[in-house]
Design a protein around this motif. Structure first.
Motif, PDB file in Angstrom:
ATOM      1  N   ASN A 118      29.333  40.320  50.418  1.00  0.00           N
ATOM      2  CA  ASN A 118      29.971  39.228  49.206  1.00  0.00           C
ATOM      3  C   ASN A 118      30.462  39.888  48.353  1.00  0.00           C
ATOM      4  O   ASN A 118      31.542  39.263  47.512  1.00  0.00           O
ATOM      5  CB  ASN A 118      28.642  38.358  49.077  1.00  0.00           C
ATOM      6  CG  ASN A 118      28.122  37.671  50.274  1.00  0.00           C
ATOM      7  OD1 ASN A 118      28.899  37.628  51.188  1.00  0.00           O
ATOM      8  ND2 ASN A 118      27.226  36.868  49.951  1.00  0.00           N
ATOM      9  N   VAL A 119      30.100  41.217  47.900  1.00  0.00           N
ATOM     10  CA  VAL A 119      30.576  41.591  46.488  1.00  0.00           C
ATOM     11  C   VAL A 119      31.332  42.899  46.798  1.00  0.00           C
ATOM     12  O   VAL A 119      32.442  42.748  46.528  1.00  0.00           O
ATOM     13  CB  VAL A 119      29.357  41.992  45.668  1.00  0.00           C
ATOM     14  CG1 VAL A 119      30.029  42.603  44.094  1.00  0.00           C
ATOM     15  CG2 VAL A 119      28.526  40.916  45.225  1.00  0.00           C
ATOM     16  N   VAL A 120      30.853  43.864  47.368  1.00  0.00           N
ATOM     17  CA  VAL A 120      31.423  45.205  47.393  1.00  0.00           C
ATOM     18  C   VAL A 120      32.517  44.738  48.464  1.00  0.00           C
ATOM     19  O   VAL A 120      33.730  45.424  48.487  1.00  0.00           O
ATOM     20  CB  VAL A 120      30.509  46.261  47.946  1.00  0.00           C
ATOM     21  CG1 VAL A 120      31.146  47.678  48.088  1.00  0.00           C
ATOM     22  CG2 VAL A 120      29.210  46.373  47.014  1.00  0.00           C
ATOM     23  N   GLY A 121      32.422  44.197  49.611  1.00  0.00           N
ATOM     24  CA  GLY A 121      33.259  43.622  50.550  1.00  0.00           C
ATOM     25  C   GLY A 121      34.617  43.164  49.994  1.00  0.00           C
ATOM     26  O   GLY A 121      35.795  43.789  50.101  1.00  0.00           O
ATOM     27  N   ALA A 122      34.537  42.384  48.771  1.00  0.00           N
ATOM     28  CA  ALA A 122      35.802  41.732  48.244  1.00  0.00           C
ATOM     29  C   ALA A 122      36.381  43.031  47.274  1.00  0.00           C
ATOM     30  O   ALA A 122      37.435  43.019  47.275  1.00  0.00           O
ATOM     31  CB  ALA A 122      35.167  40.446  47.434  1.00  0.00           C
ATOM     32  N   PHE A 123      35.379  43.800  46.849  1.00  0.00           N
ATOM     33  CA  PHE A 123      36.223  45.082  46.014  1.00  0.00           C
ATOM     34  C   PHE A 123      36.839  45.904  46.793  1.00  0.00           C
ATOM     35  O   PHE A 123      37.845  46.440  46.928  1.00  0.00           O
ATOM     36  CB  PHE A 123      34.871  45.664  45.442  1.00  0.00           C
ATOM     37  CG  PHE A 123      35.486  47.037  44.637  1.00  0.00           C
ATOM     38  CD1 PHE A 123      36.162  46.987  43.472  1.00  0.00           C
ATOM     39  CD2 PHE A 123      35.283  48.097  45.372  1.00  0.00           C
ATOM     40  CE1 PHE A 123      36.687  48.070  42.647  1.00  0.00           C
ATOM     41  CE2 PHE A 123      35.582  49.465  44.615  1.00  0.00           C
ATOM     42  CZ  PHE A 123      36.411  49.511  43.457  1.00  0.00           C
ATOM     43  N   ARG A 124      36.174  45.980  48.160  1.00  0.00           N
ATOM     44  CA  ARG A 124      37.095  47.081  49.209  1.00  0.00           C
ATOM     45  C   ARG A 124      38.183  46.542  49.462  1.00  0.00           C
ATOM     46  O   ARG A 124      39.310  47.183  49.292  1.00  0.00           O
ATOM     47  CB  ARG A 124      36.396  47.200  50.325  1.00  0.00           C
ATOM     48  CG  ARG A 124      34.921  47.864  50.203  1.00  0.00           C
ATOM     49  CD  ARG A 124      34.163  48.008  51.727  1.00  0.00           C
ATOM     50  NE  ARG A 124      32.849  48.687  51.250  1.00  0.00           N
ATOM     51  CZ  ARG A 124      31.753  48.302  51.376  1.00  0.00           C
ATOM     52  NH1 ARG A 124      31.641  47.005  51.777  1.00  0.00           N
ATOM     53  NH2 ARG A 124      30.604  48.934  51.347  1.00  0.00           N
ATOM     54  N   CYS A 125      38.394  45.304  49.648  1.00  0.00           N
ATOM     55  CA  CYS A 125      39.637  44.554  49.910  1.00  0.00           C
ATOM     56  C   CYS A 125      40.695  44.475  48.947  1.00  0.00           C
ATOM     57  O   CYS A 125      41.878  44.764  48.942  1.00  0.00           O
ATOM     58  CB  CYS A 125      39.297  43.096  50.415  1.00  0.00           C
ATOM     59  SG  CYS A 125      38.572  42.741  51.936  1.00  0.00           S
ATOM     60  N   ALA A 126      40.268  44.359  47.703  1.00  0.00           N
ATOM     61  CA  ALA A 126      41.263  44.458  46.420  1.00  0.00           C
ATOM     62  C   ALA A 126      41.689  45.973  46.375  1.00  0.00           C
ATOM     63  O   ALA A 126      42.801  46.019  46.028  1.00  0.00           O
ATOM     64  CB  ALA A 126      40.313  43.884  45.265  1.00  0.00           C
ATOM     65  N   ARG A 127      40.674  46.751  46.380  1.00  0.00           N
ATOM     66  CA  ARG A 127      41.212  48.157  46.437  1.00  0.00           C
ATOM     67  C   ARG A 127      42.185  48.526  47.538  1.00  0.00           C
ATOM     68  O   ARG A 127      43.228  49.016  47.255  1.00  0.00           O
ATOM     69  CB  ARG A 127      39.894  48.904  46.455  1.00  0.00           C
ATOM     70  CG  ARG A 127      40.246  50.313  46.402  1.00  0.00           C
ATOM     71  CD  ARG A 127      39.088  51.322  46.222  1.00  0.00           C
ATOM     72  NE  ARG A 127      38.026  51.261  47.635  1.00  0.00           N
ATOM     73  CZ  ARG A 127      36.938  51.625  47.649  1.00  0.00           C
ATOM     74  NH1 ARG A 127      36.235  52.257  46.706  1.00  0.00           N
ATOM     75  NH2 ARG A 127      36.098  51.653  48.686  1.00  0.00           N
ATOM     76  N   ALA A 128      41.959  48.198  48.681  1.00  0.00           N
ATOM     77  CA  ALA A 128      42.924  48.492  49.764  1.00  0.00           C
ATOM     78  C   ALA A 128      44.340  47.799  49.646  1.00  0.00           C
ATOM     79  O   ALA A 128      45.100  48.392  50.091  1.00  0.00           O
ATOM     80  CB  ALA A 128      42.075  47.988  51.282  1.00  0.00           C
ATOM     81  N   ARG A 170      36.678  38.775  37.147  1.00  0.00           N
ATOM     82  CA  ARG A 170      36.867  39.177  35.777  1.00  0.00           C
ATOM     83  C   ARG A 170      37.340  40.480  35.543  1.00  0.00           C
ATOM     84  O   ARG A 170      38.534  40.891  35.039  1.00  0.00           O
ATOM     85  CB  ARG A 170      35.894  38.687  34.703  1.00  0.00           C
ATOM     86  CG  ARG A 170      35.872  37.255  34.310  1.00  0.00           C
ATOM     87  CD  ARG A 170      34.622  36.840  33.409  1.00  0.00           C
ATOM     88  NE  ARG A 170      33.359  37.142  33.941  1.00  0.00           N
ATOM     89  CZ  ARG A 170      32.452  36.242  34.451  1.00  0.00           C
ATOM     90  NH1 ARG A 170      32.896  35.173  34.671  1.00  0.00           N
ATOM     91  NH2 ARG A 170      31.215  36.819  34.839  1.00  0.00           N
ATOM     92  N   ASN A 171      36.560  41.343  36.156  1.00  0.00           N
ATOM     93  CA  ASN A 171      36.910  42.861  36.084  1.00  0.00           C
ATOM     94  C   ASN A 171      38.179  43.066  36.875  1.00  0.00           C
ATOM     95  O   ASN A 171      39.252  43.981  36.335  1.00  0.00           O
ATOM     96  CB  ASN A 171      35.592  43.884  36.551  1.00  0.00           C
ATOM     97  CG  ASN A 171      34.632  43.951  35.597  1.00  0.00           C
ATOM     98  OD1 ASN A 171      33.218  43.415  35.837  1.00  0.00           O
ATOM     99  ND2 ASN A 171      34.726  44.128  34.464  1.00  0.00           N
ATOM    100  N   LEU A 172      38.377  42.608  37.877  1.00  0.00           N
ATOM    101  CA  LEU A 172      39.443  42.946  38.919  1.00  0.00           C
ATOM    102  C   LEU A 172      40.659  42.149  37.979  1.00  0.00           C
ATOM    103  O   LEU A 172      41.863  42.771  38.072  1.00  0.00           O
ATOM    104  CB  LEU A 172      39.608  42.293  40.085  1.00  0.00           C
ATOM    105  CG  LEU A 172      38.498  43.175  41.164  1.00  0.00           C
ATOM    106  CD1 LEU A 172      38.460  42.234  42.402  1.00  0.00           C
ATOM    107  CD2 LEU A 172      39.137  44.540  41.420  1.00  0.00           C
TER     108      LEU A 172
END
Length: 254
Positions: A118-128, A170-172
């Motif tokens: 739910n959290v790191v997965g969304a970050f991975r997608c934003a990063r990729a 907010r961070n992204l």
């Protein structure tokens, strides 16, 4: 930014909110729709056919957001098929139904899985997808939950993961500015297979009926209402780092 002529990637897009969002963007004139799935291959295939029936090319690809390699492969597949990505909707998520007082019932493994997806997965997608989104001056919408604001929901770990997603938004928003806007939608109760899976058809119907008595709009949201909010945030060119609650106004009486 309007969806017309844009390419959108919706994770966990085969059913429920993801499906409704995919169809809403297709009806709005998107140039391409990419949906990811983990288990619902048949549903994702059905959605692709529905999107293409609207005259919009679509692609379904299996991608577990807990696996960075699969996420990066999804980004590459979207790029290869359409040459660009303008919109990312981080909708993939999971939960564990554990009553709040049952602290022993919520295992370390549950915590790791919910936070990872739910959290790191969304970050991975934003990063990729960040290079594509920056090039397109695109936008990200994260699907959070009212559980990120209040105690309750399917489990403590789920609520904590959705609260973390609000901060991730907010961070992204700061990290990807000025090229990319990042916002979130926090739905309350939504009529989806997710809910009937947790509570059963009759159980969910009764819960929704009882809840409507305290909801100012006296209605239960459907996936299409969350999709409306996603579209709205995409069109708000001077809004970033914000979360829009979609619960018929129930939160004002919590």
């Amino acid at each position: 930014m309007e969806p017309q002529g844009r390419v959108a990637v919706i994770t966990g897009g085969g059913t429920g909110i993801g499906r409704a969002t995919s169809l809403a963007l297709a009806r709005a004139g998107a140039a391409g729709i990419v949906v990811s799935y983990t288990r619902s291959a048949e549903d994702a295939g059905t959605l692709v056919r529905a999107v293409e029936a609207l005259g919009v090319p679509a692609l379904a690809r299996r991608a577990d957001v807990a696996d960075d390699g699969e996420v990066r492969a999804l980004a590459a597949a979207a790029r290869d098929r359409f040459g660009r990505v303008d919109i990312l909707v981080n909708n993939a998520g999971t939960t564990r139904a554990v009553p709040e007082p049952d602290l022993e019932g919520l295992t370390d493994a549950d915590w790791r899985e919910l936070l990872d997806v739910n959290v790191v997965g969304a970050f991975r997608c934003a990063r990729a997808f960040a290079p594509d989104l920056r090039a397109a001056r695109g936008a990200v919408v994260n699907i959070a939950s009212i559980s990120g604001y209040r105690a309750g929901g399917s489990s403590i770990a789920y609520g904590v993961s959705k609260a973390a997603m609000l901060q991730l938004t907010r961070n992204l928003a700061a990290a990807l500015a000025p090229e990319v806007r990042v916002n979130a939608v926090a739905p309350g109760t939504v009529t989806t297979r997710w809910q009937t899976g947790l509570h059963g058809e009759d159980g969910f119907a009764e819960r929704a009926r009882a809840e409507r008595e305290s909801v100012p709009l006296r209605a239960t949201a459907g996936p299409e209402h969350v999709a409306q909010a996603v579209r709205g945030l995409l069109s708000m060119d001077m809004v970033t780092g914000e979360t829009l609650i979609v619960d018929g106004g129930k939160h004002i009486r919590y």
